[in-house]
Structure formats: C-alpha cells, structure tokens
Design a protein around this motif. Structure first.
Motif, short mmCIF file in Angstrom:
data_model
loop_
_atom_site.label_atom_id
_atom_site.label_comp_id
_atom_site.label_asym_id
_atom_site.label_seq_id
_atom_site.Cartn_x
_atom_site.Cartn_y
_atom_site.Cartn_z
N MET A 171 2.32 -40.78 5.96
CA MET A 171 1.05 -41.41 5.60
C MET A 171 0.87 -42.68 6.43
O MET A 171 1.82 -43.44 6.60
CB MET A 171 1.03 -41.75 4.12
N ASN B 142 0.20 -46.44 7.57
CA ASN B 142 0.69 -47.63 6.87
C ASN B 142 -0.40 -48.50 6.30
O ASN B 142 -0.16 -49.25 5.36
CB ASN B 142 1.56 -48.45 7.82
N SER B 143 -1.60 -48.47 6.87
CA SER B 143 -2.71 -49.28 6.37
C SER B 143 -2.32 -50.74 6.18
O SER B 143 -2.69 -51.37 5.20
CB SER B 143 -3.23 -48.72 5.05
N GLY C 264 -3.94 -46.75 9.90
CA GLY C 264 -4.21 -45.36 10.20
C GLY C 264 -5.55 -45.11 10.84
O GLY C 264 -5.80 -44.01 11.33
N GLU D 150 -9.40 -49.08 8.45
CA GLU D 150 -8.33 -49.81 7.79
C GLU D 150 -8.00 -51.10 8.55
O GLU D 150 -7.74 -52.15 7.93
CB GLU D 150 -7.10 -48.91 7.65
N LEU E 163 -9.56 -40.75 3.88
CA LEU E 163 -9.64 -42.19 4.11
C LEU E 163 -9.80 -42.93 2.79
O LEU E 163 -9.13 -43.95 2.55
CB LEU E 163 -10.81 -42.52 5.04
N ARG F 294 -6.50 -43.08 1.09
CA ARG F 294 -5.59 -44.07 1.68
C ARG F 294 -5.94 -45.47 1.22
O ARG F 294 -5.06 -46.28 0.95
CB ARG F 294 -5.62 -43.99 3.21
N GLU G 260 -4.65 -45.98 -2.24
CA GLU G 260 -3.19 -46.05 -2.30
C GLU G 260 -2.62 -47.31 -1.64
O GLU G 260 -1.44 -47.61 -1.82
CB GLU G 260 -2.59 -44.81 -1.63
N THR G 261 -3.44 -48.02 -0.90
CA THR G 261 -2.94 -49.20 -0.18
C THR G 261 -3.68 -50.46 -0.63
O THR G 261 -3.22 -51.17 -1.52
CB THR G 261 -3.07 -48.99 1.34
#
Length: 217
Positions: free
Chosen positions: A1, A3-4, A57, A61, A119, A122, A125-126
């Motif tokens: 995944m 890293n963002s 990513g 981001e 997207l 992500r 999740e970040t």
C-alpha cells in the motif's frame, strides 16, 4: 500500500521530506493543482521520482500533505476540558483549511476521490485515520477527567467537528471567527457528553434487566 506520507518524521528522511513538500507547495502556488506533476516536483526538489512515490502514492496525497497536513500531526495541548480541547482543535482545522494551498487542493481532490474509490480508501486509512487518532486522544482525556462516562467513537467526533468547518470554509466560503469556532466546539462537546451518558444509561439498564429474576421484570 502506498505510504501517503507515513514515513514523514523519520530522522534519516526528514530533510528529503521537507524538500519534497516545499517543492510541491511552490509548484502549487505557481501552477495550480493541475500544473503540479510528480516529475516536476522531483526536479524541483532535486530527488528521484521514486523517492516521492515511497512517501506518497499519488499527486493527490502529496499535495494534501503539502497544503493541509501530513502524518506527523498531534492533538492540541490539554486545555483542562473537552470543550477547550475541541475549541483548540477547531482553531487548528480552521488554519489548515483556510490556507490558499488548501483552498486550491480541496476541490480537485474531492473530485479525484469521487472517481477513484482506492484513493478515497487510502485517505481514510492514512490522513483521516491520523486525524481520528488525535481526536481519540482528546476523548480519552475527557474520560480520565470524568467529563465522559465512557468511550466515544472518534470517527463520530471527527465527522462532527470537521464537517461544519469544511462546509463553512470550502463550500460556503463564509468567514470563520473564533466565536463561531467556540460555538461549534461547545455544541459538539455537549452533544458528545449527552450521547455518552445516554449510551452508558442504556448499557446499565440492559445489564440490570438481565440480572433481575423473571418475576420482577
């Protein structure tokens, strides 16, 4: 995944992090969201494009981290009350969202997330998870003080405080002063406290009902 920005803050990468984010901010100011590319950012920062992709990513981001916040944010200092902590957090969110860079990034970013569920996932999740982590710390303080009788879902608190500010600043384009921030924080604090007491009362009632003999119900 991707890293963002999750590597932001590591000592060995700190200089590269700062250089990449500064380059992205400069390009955003010069060329706008559409004019920023990973190639141009790498060239401006003097690093390989792979170094950027190890951290972020996508361009979305990268620009969110450059214009709004990265993964190294922290909750505001303990003010002594839930309302005070939420007021301080509201001020921080206002500062983040009212910057010229954030106003440039938000509309195209929302459009990209609507088109690209991966997207959006992500981001949840970040960056969003990090914001909720900070709210969880604020709520835990309130539990320790006795303001909240039990845990509150930080994702609910996150929606309650970020939603009004996002709409006011980026959708309605209305001025936000400290009086409004205080009002938002006060209403949210009162609502969270009321809901926590309601949930605790419901759980206590359910537990009490289960413990009674059948003839006493």
């Amino acid at each position: 995944m991707p890293n963002s920005g999750q590597q932001l803050g590591r000592p060995r990468d700190a200089q590269i992090d700062r250089t990449v984010l500064r380059a992205a901010r400069e390009l955003l100011a010069e060329a706008g969201y559409a004019g920023v590319t990973m190639d141009a950012t790498a060239a401006r920062a003097g690093v390989g494009k792979a170094a950027i992709y190890r951290r972020f990513g996508s361009k979305a981001e990268l620009l969110f981290a450059a214009a709004v916040h990265g993964m190294d944010i922290e909750p505001p200092p303990d003010s002594g009350s839930l309302r005070g902590d939420l007021h301080a957090l509201a001020r921080i969110i206002d500062q983040r969202l009212s910057s010229p860079g954030a106003r440039q990034v938000a509309p195209p970013l929302l459009a990209e997330m609507a088109r690209d569920p991966a997207l959006a996932a992500r981001f949840r999740e970040t960056f969003i998870a990090r914001e909720q982590h900070d709210l969880a710390a604020i709520l835990e303080r309130a539990v320790r003080r006795g303001e909240l009788p039990g845990a509150v879902d930080p994702s609910l608190a996150h929606l309650l405080i970020s939603g009004p500010l996002f709409m006011a600043l980026l959708a309605f384009q209305r001025p936000v002063d400290d009086g409004l921030l205080h009002g938002i924080a006060s209403v949210i604090a009162a609502g969270l406290i009321a809901r926590a007491h309601e949930e605790t009362g419901r759980e206590s009632g359910a537990a009490g009902g289960e413990s009674r003999p059948a003839g006493e119900r």
